[in-house]
Design a protein around this motif. Structure first.
Motif, PDB file in Angstrom:
ATOM      1  N   ASN A  45      64.830  26.127  -3.734  1.00  0.00           N
ATOM      2  CA  ASN A  45      64.944  27.282  -2.866  1.00  0.00           C
ATOM      3  C   ASN A  45      63.704  27.344  -1.981  1.00  0.00           C
ATOM      4  N   LYS A  46      63.377  28.541  -1.479  1.00  0.00           N
ATOM      5  CA  LYS A  46      62.237  28.689  -0.580  1.00  0.00           C
ATOM      6  C   LYS A  46      61.275  29.758  -1.084  1.00  0.00           C
ATOM      7  N   LEU A  47      61.173  29.878  -2.409  1.00  0.00           N
ATOM      8  CA  LEU A  47      60.304  30.885  -3.010  1.00  0.00           C
ATOM      9  C   LEU A  47      58.839  30.573  -2.745  1.00  0.00           C
ATOM     10  N   LYS A  48      58.094  31.597  -2.381  1.00  0.00           N
ATOM     11  CA  LYS A  48      56.665  31.428  -2.143  1.00  0.00           C
ATOM     12  C   LYS A  48      55.812  32.003  -3.271  1.00  0.00           C
ATOM     13  N   SER A  49      56.402  32.901  -4.040  1.00  0.00           N
ATOM     14  CA  SER A  49      55.643  33.525  -5.131  1.00  0.00           C
ATOM     15  C   SER A  49      56.606  34.065  -6.176  1.00  0.00           C
ATOM     16  N   LEU A  50      56.036  34.444  -7.326  1.00  0.00           N
ATOM     17  CA  LEU A  50      56.816  35.039  -8.411  1.00  0.00           C
ATOM     18  C   LEU A  50      56.307  36.449  -8.662  1.00  0.00           C
ATOM     19  N   PRO A  51      57.211  37.418  -8.817  1.00  0.00           N
ATOM     20  CA  PRO A  51      56.751  38.778  -9.136  1.00  0.00           C
ATOM     21  C   PRO A  51      56.245  38.856 -10.574  1.00  0.00           C
ATOM     22  N   GLU A  52      55.341  39.752 -10.824  1.00  0.00           N
ATOM     23  CA  GLU A  52      54.773  39.898 -12.164  1.00  0.00           C
ATOM     24  C   GLU A  52      55.843  40.273 -13.201  1.00  0.00           C
ATOM     25  N   GLN A  53      56.927  40.889 -12.733  1.00  0.00           N
ATOM     26  CA  GLN A  53      57.977  41.316 -13.671  1.00  0.00           C
ATOM     27  C   GLN A  53      58.645  40.148 -14.375  1.00  0.00           C
ATOM     28  N   ILE A  54      58.432  38.938 -13.877  1.00  0.00           N
ATOM     29  CA  ILE A  54      59.054  37.789 -14.541  1.00  0.00           C
ATOM     30  C   ILE A  54      58.485  37.616 -15.949  1.00  0.00           C
ATOM     31  N   THR A  55      57.306  38.159 -16.170  1.00  0.00           N
ATOM     32  CA  THR A  55      56.690  38.041 -17.501  1.00  0.00           C
ATOM     33  C   THR A  55      57.308  39.012 -18.511  1.00  0.00           C
ATOM     34  N   LEU A  56      58.250  39.843 -18.056  1.00  0.00           N
ATOM     35  CA  LEU A  56      58.940  40.753 -18.982  1.00  0.00           C
ATOM     36  C   LEU A  56      60.167  40.099 -19.607  1.00  0.00           C
ATOM     37  N   LEU A  57      60.482  38.880 -19.180  1.00  0.00           N
ATOM     38  CA  LEU A  57      61.675  38.195 -19.686  1.00  0.00           C
ATOM     39  C   LEU A  57      61.349  37.558 -21.037  1.00  0.00           C
ATOM     40  N   SER A  58      61.317  38.360 -22.064  1.00  0.00           N
ATOM     41  CA  SER A  58      60.852  37.907 -23.373  1.00  0.00           C
ATOM     42  C   SER A  58      61.793  36.899 -24.030  1.00  0.00           C
ATOM     43  N   THR A  59      63.057  36.852 -23.591  1.00  0.00           N
ATOM     44  CA  THR A  59      64.010  35.923 -24.191  1.00  0.00           C
ATOM     45  C   THR A  59      64.106  34.610 -23.410  1.00  0.00           C
ATOM     46  N   LEU A  60      63.356  34.477 -22.324  1.00  0.00           N
ATOM     47  CA  LEU A  60      63.456  33.291 -21.465  1.00  0.00           C
ATOM     48  C   LEU A  60      62.908  32.055 -22.178  1.00  0.00           C
ATOM     49  N   THR A  61      63.739  31.010 -22.277  1.00  0.00           N
ATOM     50  CA  THR A  61      63.308  29.753 -22.893  1.00  0.00           C
ATOM     51  C   THR A  61      63.108  28.651 -21.866  1.00  0.00           C
ATOM     52  N   ARG A  62      63.800  28.756 -20.719  1.00  0.00           N
ATOM     53  CA  ARG A  62      63.713  27.696 -19.712  1.00  0.00           C
ATOM     54  C   ARG A  62      63.641  28.308 -18.318  1.00  0.00           C
ATOM     55  N   LEU A  63      62.633  27.923 -17.555  1.00  0.00           N
ATOM     56  CA  LEU A  63      62.446  28.402 -16.194  1.00  0.00           C
ATOM     57  C   LEU A  63      62.252  27.200 -15.272  1.00  0.00           C
ATOM     58  N   ASP A  64      63.169  27.010 -14.347  1.00  0.00           N
ATOM     59  CA  ASP A  64      63.128  25.856 -13.444  1.00  0.00           C
ATOM     60  C   ASP A  64      62.777  26.331 -12.041  1.00  0.00           C
ATOM     61  N   LEU A  65      61.575  26.002 -11.596  1.00  0.00           N
ATOM     62  CA  LEU A  65      61.077  26.377 -10.265  1.00  0.00           C
ATOM     63  C   LEU A  65      60.880  25.157  -9.381  1.00  0.00           C
ATOM     64  N   THR A  66      61.477  24.040  -9.742  1.00  0.00           N
ATOM     65  CA  THR A  66      61.296  22.778  -9.031  1.00  0.00           C
ATOM     66  C   THR A  66      61.602  22.925  -7.541  1.00  0.00           C
ATOM     67  N   ASN A  67      60.772  22.293  -6.716  1.00  0.00           N
ATOM     68  CA  ASN A  67      61.006  22.200  -5.266  1.00  0.00           C
ATOM     69  C   ASN A  67      61.132  23.557  -4.590  1.00  0.00           C
ATOM     70  N   ASN A  68      60.088  24.368  -4.693  1.00  0.00           N
ATOM     71  CA  ASN A  68      59.976  25.599  -3.927  1.00  0.00           C
ATOM     72  C   ASN A  68      58.667  25.545  -3.138  1.00  0.00           C
ATOM     73  N   ASP A  69      58.210  26.673  -2.629  1.00  0.00           N
ATOM     74  CA  ASP A  69      56.962  26.725  -1.855  1.00  0.00           C
ATOM     75  C   ASP A  69      55.915  27.580  -2.566  1.00  0.00           C
ATOM     76  N   ILE A  70      55.953  27.562  -3.906  1.00  0.00           N
ATOM     77  CA  ILE A  70      55.066  28.398  -4.702  1.00  0.00           C
ATOM     78  C   ILE A  70      53.660  27.789  -4.753  1.00  0.00           C
ATOM     79  N   SER A  71      52.661  28.582  -4.403  1.00  0.00           N
ATOM     80  CA  SER A  71      51.284  28.071  -4.391  1.00  0.00           C
ATOM     81  C   SER A  71      50.502  28.495  -5.633  1.00  0.00           C
ATOM     82  N   THR A  72      50.882  29.624  -6.254  1.00  0.00           N
ATOM     83  CA  THR A  72      50.186  30.075  -7.464  1.00  0.00           C
ATOM     84  C   THR A  72      51.191  30.559  -8.504  1.00  0.00           C
ATOM     85  N   LEU A  73      50.820  30.400  -9.772  1.00  0.00           N
ATOM     86  CA  LEU A  73      51.635  30.893 -10.879  1.00  0.00           C
ATOM     87  C   LEU A  73      50.924  32.060 -11.542  1.00  0.00           C
TER      88      LEU A  73
END
Length: 597
Positions: free
Chosen positions: A296-324
């Protein structure tokens, strides 16, 4: 002497027996069908269905006219109505209206033929529960199918259907409907009347929108809308309380749609044009375990992504994200984080190649928060004194036996995994010299396997029995080849082979057309074949960094599906380092310009 020459033995009953043409179906098979109610004629090169099949339950068997007495097993008058007729993989172009004579059919399999239409009499098979019409040449949806009130499973994929009749809403007992790989441009609103529907596959069509009525499908568990032209998703979709898996890959979405949150476990929105994620919407995904946002064309991730306590797999391959976000390292269930193909700053490249565990450890190290100790009521101690998380097994379907430095996996580990229906196996960072044979026992469920950081010298064909496999991690081993049987893994999307001993691009990988990511960095690969690579139409990420490529074939530039091509650290002279540094698009454009005309 008679002037008529006698040849062989005369048949005294010839004048009394009905004249029949010799069919292609052995009488023994028909007799068995009369007793069992099932007839399998698949793969017999039939161009038409013999009349004696249609009249199986009507006509007297030929043998009955020859035998004077019958044993208990030969009482043809006690025959069972045919309920299951399998005709797949033949050359049938049509069916006779006499199909209505088989009024007891509950299963009719016609897939992989050459049917262009179906007889109207098909609508009289009121007992029919399964109808398989995939891989034919149907140009329109057979209206007569809509009158089969008992139908539960209908598969029409891989045809030429361009529209659906409103009458399809009459299939009130339908639980599975597959319309994928057709020419559909729109869907009728009557689809919302299929209230028993649990699985709907409309992928690989030409849909630009979905009907609002889909939100009425309260029992829907899996919805696949991949590979269409969708620019938006109706808000009514958020009213589907049972939805667990949603596929929206390869569309034209610019925003993450409003989604059902209570049951959704897997969300695939890769290969769209999403530029931003809304934090509140992410936080509502309280049951999510797999989130795919690749390409996709994501540039950043919102802090709320850290509330996904059940998340086992996160695929951010091939975006425009500069910081995690550093707090990403605190996600308690995250076992796989894919960030290849992003312009990340502040994270060393060698750290990204070491895997999820090291990356999450690094991120945790950037915040001041103590790590919570494992154990307590969510852990189970097996006889081998090895601790396996009971919570992970039962709730997350995850078997984690990593970083044990073990040279074999105890049997009780696999016993526990089989009982829990595990889908993800992580046995990295051990001392395994071969793939555990008992891994094949999990073939019905397992979709992800991590065997990285072991001592594997060869990849056993046993892993090829895991036909549901979508991701496999074999990094940091001693592999030099892959088994040819791996071509059976038709669902495999990602394979990680970094830090092994491959001298060639594994031949079998050219055969797995479902591949999207191939990481082969830090090996000894000396060449790739672009003429075969271009057939991997879904391949978007290819890492060949730090290998022995002396030259890059210009034809590789024709692989325009690549969004991330990593060639750094190879001894080739062209393209120059300055061009490689500009990124994938610049490299591919340069290579295309070098193709001889």
């Amino acid at each position: 002497m008679s002037r008529f020459k006698r040849v062989g033995k005369a048949d005294p009953m010839a004048g009394f027996r009905a004249q029949t043409t010799e069919g292609t179906i052995p009488n023994g098979l028909l007799n068995a069908a009369r007793k069992s109610g099932q007839l399998n004629l698949s793969g017999r090169s039939l161009t038409e269905l013999p009349q004696n099949v249609y009249r199986l339950n009507i006509d007297t068997p030929e043998e009955a006219n020859q035998n004077v007495s019958f044993g208990a097993s030969d009482r043809w008058w006690d025959q069972t109505d045919l309920t299951k007729l399998l005709l797949s993989s033949n050359h049938l172009t049509d069916l006779s209206d006499d199909i209505k004579l088989l009024h007891g059919l509950t299963t009719l399999d016609l897939h992989d033929n050459q049917l262009r239409s179906l007889p109207s009499a098909l609508g009289e098979l009121q007992e029919l529960q399964q109808l398989r019409l995939s891989h034919n040449q149907l140009t329109s949806f057979p209206v007569e199918v809509c009158f089969l009130k008992s139908l539960r499973c209908l598969t029409v994929q891989q045809n030429l259907v361009d529209s659906l009749p409103e009458e399809i809403g009459q299939l009130e007992n339908l639980t599975e409907l597959d319309l994928s790989n057709n020419h559909l441009k729109c869907l009728p609103s009557s689809l919302g009347c299929l209230t028993c529907l649990q699985t709907l596959n409309i992928s690989q069509n030409r849909l630009s929108c979905l009907p609002m009525s889909l939100g009425q499908l309260a029992n829907m568990k899996l919805l696949d809308c991949s590979n269409n032209q969708l620019t938006d998703i109706p808000a009514s979709l958020s009213k589907m309380p049972a939805l667990e898996q949603l596929y929206l890959r390869h569309n034209k979405l610019r925003f993450l749609p409003q989604l059902p949150a209570s049951s959704l476990k897997e969300l695939y929105v890769g290969n769209n044009q999403i530029e931003e994620l809304e934090g509140e919407q992410l936080a509502s995904l309280t049951a999510i375990s797999l989130l795919e946002l690749r390409d996709n064309k994501l540039k950043s991730l919102p802090e709320q992504i850290t509330l996904l306590s059940t998340l086992t797999r996160l695929d951010l391959t091939n975006n425009d994200i500069s910081t995690l976000p550093a707090s990403l390292g605190l996600l308690p269930s995250l076992t796989m984080l894919l960030v290849v193909g992003n312009p990340l700053r502040g994270i060393r490249r060698d750290l990204l190649t070491k895997g999820t565990h090291e990356l999450l450890t690094y991120l945790r190290g950037r915040i001041e928060e103590p790590n919570e100790a494992d154990g307590g009521p969510t852990a189970m101690t097996l006889p081998s004194q090895s601790t396996v998380s009971l919570h992970n097994l039962k709730s997350l379907k995850l078997l984690d036996y990593s970083d044990k430095q073990a040279d074999e996996i105890p049997d009780e580990i696999f016993d526990a995994a089989a009982a829990g229906g595990v889908t993800t196996v992580n046995i990295c960072k051990n001392k395994l010299t071969s793939i555990p044979p008992r891994l094949a026992e999990l073939q019905s469920y397992v979709s992800e396997v991590n065997l990285g950081f072991n001592r594997l010298t060869c990849c056993s064909p046993d892993i090829c029995k895991l036909v549901q496999l979508t991701h496999v991690d074999l990094r940091n081993n001693q592999l030099s080849d892959l088994p040819s049987e791996m071509e059976r893994l038709t669902k495999l999307r990602c394979i990680i082979l970094n830090y092994n001993r491959f001298k060639f691009f594994p031949d079998v990988l050219y055969q797995i057309v479902s591949l999207e990511t191939v990481l082969l960095g830090n090996n000894q690969v000396g060449m790739v074949d672009p003429s075969r690579m271009i057939r991997l139409v879904h391949l978007s990420t290819l890492d060949l960094s730090n290998n022995d490529l002396m030259n890059i074939p210009p034809e590789l530039g024709l692989c325009e599906m690549l969004r991330c091509l990593n060639l750094e650290g190879n001894p080739f002279r062209t393209p120059r380092a300055a061009i490689v540094a500009k990124g994938t698009d610049a490299v591919l454009e340069y290579l295309r310009s070098r193709i001889p005309t």
